[in-house]
Design a protein around this motif. Sequence first.
Motif, PDB file in Angstrom:
ATOM      1  N   GLN A  26       0.845  -1.197   0.000  1.00  0.00           N
ATOM      2  CA  GLN A  26       0.000   0.000   0.000  1.00  0.00           C
ATOM      3  C   GLN A  26       0.881   1.249   0.000  1.00  0.00           C
ATOM      4  OE1 GLN A  26      -2.243  -0.673   3.566  1.00  0.00           O
ATOM      5  NE2 GLN A  26      -3.492  -2.261   2.632  1.00  0.00           N
ATOM      6  N   ARG A  27       1.895   1.211  -0.868  1.00  0.00           N
ATOM      7  CA  ARG A  27       2.896   2.277  -0.914  1.00  0.00           C
ATOM      8  C   ARG A  27       2.301   3.658  -1.123  1.00  0.00           C
ATOM      9  NH1 ARG A  27       5.803  -1.350  -4.182  1.00  0.00           N
ATOM     10  NH2 ARG A  27       5.103  -0.195  -5.995  1.00  0.00           N
ATOM     11  N   GLN A  28       1.371   3.776  -2.055  1.00  0.00           N
ATOM     12  CA  GLN A  28       0.824   5.100  -2.373  1.00  0.00           C
ATOM     13  C   GLN A  28       0.130   5.719  -1.166  1.00  0.00           C
ATOM     14  OE1 GLN A  28       2.002   6.443  -4.704  1.00  0.00           O
ATOM     15  NE2 GLN A  28       1.850   5.394  -6.652  1.00  0.00           N
ATOM     16  N   MET A  29      -0.718   4.928  -0.514  1.00  0.00           N
ATOM     17  CA  MET A  29      -1.440   5.441   0.645  1.00  0.00           C
ATOM     18  C   MET A  29      -0.469   5.781   1.782  1.00  0.00           C
ATOM     19  SD  MET A  29      -4.274   3.583   3.059  1.00  0.00           S
ATOM     20  CE  MET A  29      -3.024   2.500   3.747  1.00  0.00           C
ATOM     21  N   MET A  30       0.475   4.881   2.033  1.00  0.00           N
ATOM     22  CA  MET A  30       1.446   5.095   3.106  1.00  0.00           C
ATOM     23  C   MET A  30       2.329   6.304   2.799  1.00  0.00           C
ATOM     24  SD  MET A  30       0.979   2.641   5.348  1.00  0.00           S
ATOM     25  CE  MET A  30       2.356   1.902   6.159  1.00  0.00           C
ATOM     26  N   ALA A  31       2.716   6.456   1.542  1.00  0.00           N
ATOM     27  CA  ALA A  31       3.552   7.600   1.161  1.00  0.00           C
ATOM     28  C   ALA A  31       2.778   8.904   1.302  1.00  0.00           C
ATOM     29  CB  ALA A  31       4.075   7.436  -0.261  1.00  0.00           C
ATOM     30  N   GLY A  32       1.496   8.885   0.993  1.00  0.00           N
ATOM     31  CA  GLY A  32       0.670  10.074   1.177  1.00  0.00           C
ATOM     32  C   GLY A  32       0.596  10.474   2.640  1.00  0.00           C
ATOM     33  N   TYR A  33       0.431   9.494   3.501  1.00  0.00           N
ATOM     34  CA  TYR A  33       0.389   9.772   4.937  1.00  0.00           C
ATOM     35  C   TYR A  33       1.745  10.296   5.413  1.00  0.00           C
ATOM     36  CZ  TYR A  33      -0.197   9.039   9.966  1.00  0.00           C
ATOM     37  OH  TYR A  33      -0.246   9.207  11.317  1.00  0.00           O
ATOM     38  N   SER A  36       2.224  13.818   4.422  1.00  0.00           N
ATOM     39  CA  SER A  36       1.434  14.741   5.247  1.00  0.00           C
ATOM     40  C   SER A  36       2.110  15.035   6.580  1.00  0.00           C
ATOM     41  CB  SER A  36       0.033  14.186   5.483  1.00  0.00           C
ATOM     42  OG  SER A  36       0.039  13.159   6.466  1.00  0.00           O
ATOM     43  N   LYS A  37       3.029  14.150   6.988  1.00  0.00           N
ATOM     44  CA  LYS A  37       3.768  14.345   8.235  1.00  0.00           C
ATOM     45  C   LYS A  37       5.130  14.994   7.997  1.00  0.00           C
ATOM     46  CE  LYS A  37       0.787  12.455  11.045  1.00  0.00           C
ATOM     47  NZ  LYS A  37       0.317  13.031  12.291  1.00  0.00           N
ATOM     48  N   GLY A  38       5.415  15.344   6.731  1.00  0.00           N
ATOM     49  CA  GLY A  38       6.658  16.029   6.413  1.00  0.00           C
ATOM     50  C   GLY A  38       7.855  15.125   6.177  1.00  0.00           C
ATOM     51  N   VAL A  39       7.614  13.858   5.942  1.00  0.00           N
ATOM     52  CA  VAL A  39       8.726  12.927   5.673  1.00  0.00           C
ATOM     53  C   VAL A  39       9.303  13.237   4.298  1.00  0.00           C
ATOM     54  CG1 VAL A  39       9.315  10.487   5.301  1.00  0.00           C
ATOM     55  CG2 VAL A  39       7.744  11.134   7.144  1.00  0.00           C
ATOM     56  N   PHE A  82       8.356   9.798  16.940  1.00  0.00           N
ATOM     57  CA  PHE A  82       8.518  11.253  16.979  1.00  0.00           C
ATOM     58  C   PHE A  82       8.071  11.936  15.685  1.00  0.00           C
ATOM     59  CE2 PHE A  82      11.157  10.072  20.541  1.00  0.00           C
ATOM     60  CZ  PHE A  82      10.895  11.079  21.448  1.00  0.00           C
ATOM     61  N   ILE A  83       8.343  11.322  14.545  1.00  0.00           N
ATOM     62  CA  ILE A  83       8.027  11.958  13.264  1.00  0.00           C
ATOM     63  C   ILE A  83       6.554  11.804  12.900  1.00  0.00           C
ATOM     64  CG2 ILE A  83       8.452  11.860  10.769  1.00  0.00           C
ATOM     65  CD1 ILE A  83      11.376  10.997  11.522  1.00  0.00           C
ATOM     66  N   MET A  84       6.023  10.619  13.091  1.00  0.00           N
ATOM     67  CA  MET A  84       4.666  10.322  12.620  1.00  0.00           C
ATOM     68  C   MET A  84       3.584  10.555  13.667  1.00  0.00           C
ATOM     69  SD  MET A  84       5.362   9.533   9.524  1.00  0.00           S
ATOM     70  CE  MET A  84       3.833   8.864   8.913  1.00  0.00           C
ATOM     71  N   HIS A  85       3.951  10.563  14.932  1.00  0.00           N
ATOM     72  CA  HIS A  85       2.933  10.620  15.985  1.00  0.00           C
ATOM     73  C   HIS A  85       3.201  11.725  17.006  1.00  0.00           C
ATOM     74  CE1 HIS A  85       1.435   7.030  14.169  1.00  0.00           C
ATOM     75  NE2 HIS A  85       2.552   6.383  14.399  1.00  0.00           N
ATOM     76  N   GLY A  86       3.551  12.908  16.517  1.00  0.00           N
ATOM     77  CA  GLY A  86       3.833  14.054  17.383  1.00  0.00           C
ATOM     78  C   GLY A  86       2.558  14.627  17.978  1.00  0.00           C
ATOM     79  N   MET A  98      -5.366  10.103  19.912  1.00  0.00           N
ATOM     80  CA  MET A  98      -4.990   9.033  18.987  1.00  0.00           C
ATOM     81  C   MET A  98      -3.481   9.019  18.732  1.00  0.00           C
ATOM     82  SD  MET A  98      -6.380   8.205  15.166  1.00  0.00           S
ATOM     83  CE  MET A  98      -5.348   9.415  14.359  1.00  0.00           C
ATOM     84  N   GLU A  99      -2.916  10.181  18.461  1.00  0.00           N
ATOM     85  CA  GLU A  99      -1.475  10.258  18.190  1.00  0.00           C
ATOM     86  C   GLU A  99      -0.656   9.920  19.440  1.00  0.00           C
ATOM     87  OE1 GLU A  99      -0.206  10.203  15.391  1.00  0.00           O
ATOM     88  OE2 GLU A  99      -1.689  11.083  14.062  1.00  0.00           O
TER      89      GLU A  99
END
Length: 139
Positions: A26-33, A36-39, A82-86, A98-99
């Motif tokens: 599910q690369r596209q969906m995961m990459a979109g998320y 959105s977190k600035g990765v 730290f990056i995805m769940h701030g 949730m985060e």
Amino acid sequence: MDVLVLAGRVLFALLFLGSGFGHLTQRQMMAGYAASKGVPAPQVMVVLTGLQILAGAIMVAVGVWPDVGALLLVAFLVPTAFIMHGFWGETDPQSKVMEQTQFLKDMSLAGAALVMFAVFAYLGDDLGLVLLGPLFDLS
């Protein structure tokens, strides 16, 4: 005892096997998320982290340098927390909770993986039911 440790290793690895598989399928969906977190380079990072957690999970579960596998999982979990769940940056109370839950889950799993690393490296060849024993020696 060997069977209990093997069962624990496999059960621990299940979450990461599913997650790593999800990263790759599910690369596209995961990459979109991730974007959105600035990765940076989210498409590449999703594939790399997917391979990292799959490798770590397989190493822990199967017993191929399981100590190194545990460290690979720690190296994924801590930055991800730290990056995805701030949660500290969230303003919506529901999103914040949730985060925070996801942050604490990742940090708790990182702690468990560090304990696994220490146990694997301490037990060495006495770990039992592995293909290649731990690479590190803490005994």
